[in-house]
Design a protein around this motif. Structure first.
Motif, PDB file in Angstrom:
ATOM      1  N   ASP A 342       1.065  -1.186  -0.015  1.00  0.00           N
ATOM      2  CA  ASP A 342      -0.012  -0.028   0.034  1.00  0.00           C
ATOM      3  C   ASP A 342       0.951   1.018  -0.052  1.00  0.00           C
ATOM      4  N   ARG A 343       1.263   1.749  -1.168  1.00  0.00           N
ATOM      5  CA  ARG A 343       1.942   2.883  -1.275  1.00  0.00           C
ATOM      6  C   ARG A 343       1.416   4.386  -0.794  1.00  0.00           C
ATOM      7  N   SER A 344       0.170   4.163  -0.536  1.00  0.00           N
ATOM      8  CA  SER A 344      -0.452   5.539   0.055  1.00  0.00           C
ATOM      9  C   SER A 344       0.019   5.784   1.568  1.00  0.00           C
ATOM     10  N   ALA A 345       0.689   4.800   2.102  1.00  0.00           N
ATOM     11  CA  ALA A 345       1.002   4.892   3.441  1.00  0.00           C
ATOM     12  C   ALA A 345       2.446   4.873   3.667  1.00  0.00           C
ATOM     13  N   GLU A 346       3.161   5.156   2.778  1.00  0.00           N
ATOM     14  CA  GLU A 346       4.569   5.309   2.928  1.00  0.00           C
ATOM     15  C   GLU A 346       5.191   6.571   3.211  1.00  0.00           C
ATOM     16  N   TYR A 347       6.228   6.686   3.903  1.00  0.00           N
ATOM     17  CA  TYR A 347       6.915   7.996   4.176  1.00  0.00           C
ATOM     18  C   TYR A 347       8.130   7.898   3.462  1.00  0.00           C
TER      19      TYR A 347
END
Length: 407
Positions: A342-347
């Motif tokens: 889930d790349r929307s949760a990356e920093y």
């Protein structure tokens, strides 16, 4: 930040998913090892983009690549007899040649010669290079096959190996072009290595500089050394899934590496490695080491309940990761992210610029494809790969122009 919608667009490749349709239509795919196909031997099942195919080698040496299901009743052509340069289905004897033409339909009583010509069989253009079978899975006329510098090298100068992994194809591509992990994830190997980055005792923090190209981009990972010089590693990203990795040391006769992440389906990929040398035979010791390493990697990388085979005793004795092989470190970290990240949760940080650029290239390309426009990387002028070579070396300072490094 990558949105959930873009993540779906980037990662899904099965069925009518736009990314899968684009990859099949515009780009050639390395599908399997050539050595698996014996002249006149058994057909081999191949899965790509969630679809099933069979590949076989005729008695006269040609490669055929067909849909797995016989057009008659759907029986697997992996069961077929390989005879007279064609496949004969064992169920009712239908015979199909490399070009997809149905040659015989023995169970048709009413004008079989006329009937066989009405049967349509999907077949796919295939070429061989660097020990791999490359296939084009699109509709219509195929583009020119890849002309990378390794394609026509003899077997002792270019060879391939690969492993199927439980992760999405994009995780494989991102691992390939992420140069910032090398001095961190692989630090135990660097400590005993003569490669430039280890010898220079570089700063772990990496600065990136880029050059866009018709086929993708060049990513220069720059690290300051304690002597004030700069160690540069320039990776070539070639759309849509090629990473050309610099040699571990500078020098014209060094082996070079290509990593290609090919979708098997939404949650599996084959990570292909091509090792080649344009000047001399490749390093035979590496070949022997990989032969011993990769079967083991295939087992441990798929066992999360045992921490993917991590050895904590090794870690207590100074090994950074608890894995003894570089490729296993790469495989395990990639698979541990889960089937689809889930790349929307990356920093993301500044060291992830190559990752960000990769995603941007792919999203822009697939959106053009959806709009019935040709992405720039699929234009004829972008398909000349013959002079693309990854490079690396030392610069006097981090401010020097990395583009002057010899390619």
């Amino acid at each position: 930040m990558t949105t959930k919608e873009d993540n779906e667009l980037l990662t899904r490749v099965e069925g009518e998913a736009p990314m899968g349709r684009m990859l099949r239509q515009l780009y050639w795919v390395p599908a399997m090892l050539s050595a698996r196909l014996e002249a006149g031997g058994a057909p081999v099942r191949v899965q790509l983009f969630g679809n099933r195919y069979v590949a076989y080698r005729t008695h006269d040496g040609r490669v055929g690549f067909l849909n797995e299901a016989c057009p008659h009743r759907g029986v697997s052509l992996a069961l077929a007899r390989n005879e007279d340069n064609a496949l004969r289905c064992i169920f009712h004897g239908w015979k199909i040649c490399v070009s997809g033409e149905v040659l015989e339909v023995p169970n048709e009583a009413s004008n079989p010669e006329c009937f066989r010509k009405t049967v349509k069989v999907r077949h796919y253009p295939a070429v061989e290079g660097a020990g791999l079978v490359w296939v084009w899975l699109g509709e219509g006329e195929a583009p020119a096959a890849p002309n990378f510098e390794w394609m026509d090298l003899p077997p002792d100068q270019a060879y391939s190996c690969g492993l199927e992994l439980n992760s999405n194809w994009l995780q494989g591509v991102e691992a390939t072009i992420d140069s910032s992990h090398i001095a961190l994830l692989h630090q135990s190997h660097l400590a005993h290595s003569t490669m430039d980055m280890a010898a220079a005792r570089v700063n772990n923090a990496v600065r990136y500089k880029f050059e866009d190209t018709p086929y993708g981009y060049r990513a220069a990972a720059l690290r300051e050394a304690t002597d004030g010089q700069c160690v540069a590693r320039v990776t070539e990203f070639v759309m849509p899934y090629y990473g050309l990795i610099p040699p571990i040391n500078t020098g014209d006769d060094q082996d070079r590496t290509v990593i290609i992440a090919v979708p098997v389906d939404d949650t599996h990929l084959i990570q292909w490695y091509i090792y080649y040398n344009t000047r001399r035979p490749t390093d035979s010791m590496k070949r022997a080491q990989r032969a011993n390493t990769w079967p083991m990697a295939g087992g441990v990388c798929h066992d999360p309940d045992r921490a993917w085979g991590q050895n904590r005793m090794l870690m207590q004795n100074g090994n950074h990761t608890g894995f003894t092989e570089i490729v296993v470190e790469d495989f395990v970290t990639q698979v541990s992210m889960g089937p689809i990240v889930d790349r929307s949760a990356e920093y993301l940080c500044s060291a992830d610029q190559a990752i960000i650029r990769l995603r941007r290239h792919l999203v822009q390309a697939v959106r053009k494809f959806i709009a019935n426009e040709m992405p720039s990387s699929a234009q004829p002028e972008a398909r000349d790969y013959s002079r693309i070579t990854a490079t690396g070396g030392r610069l006097k300072s981090i401010e020097d122009d990395w583009r002057h490094l010899p390619r």
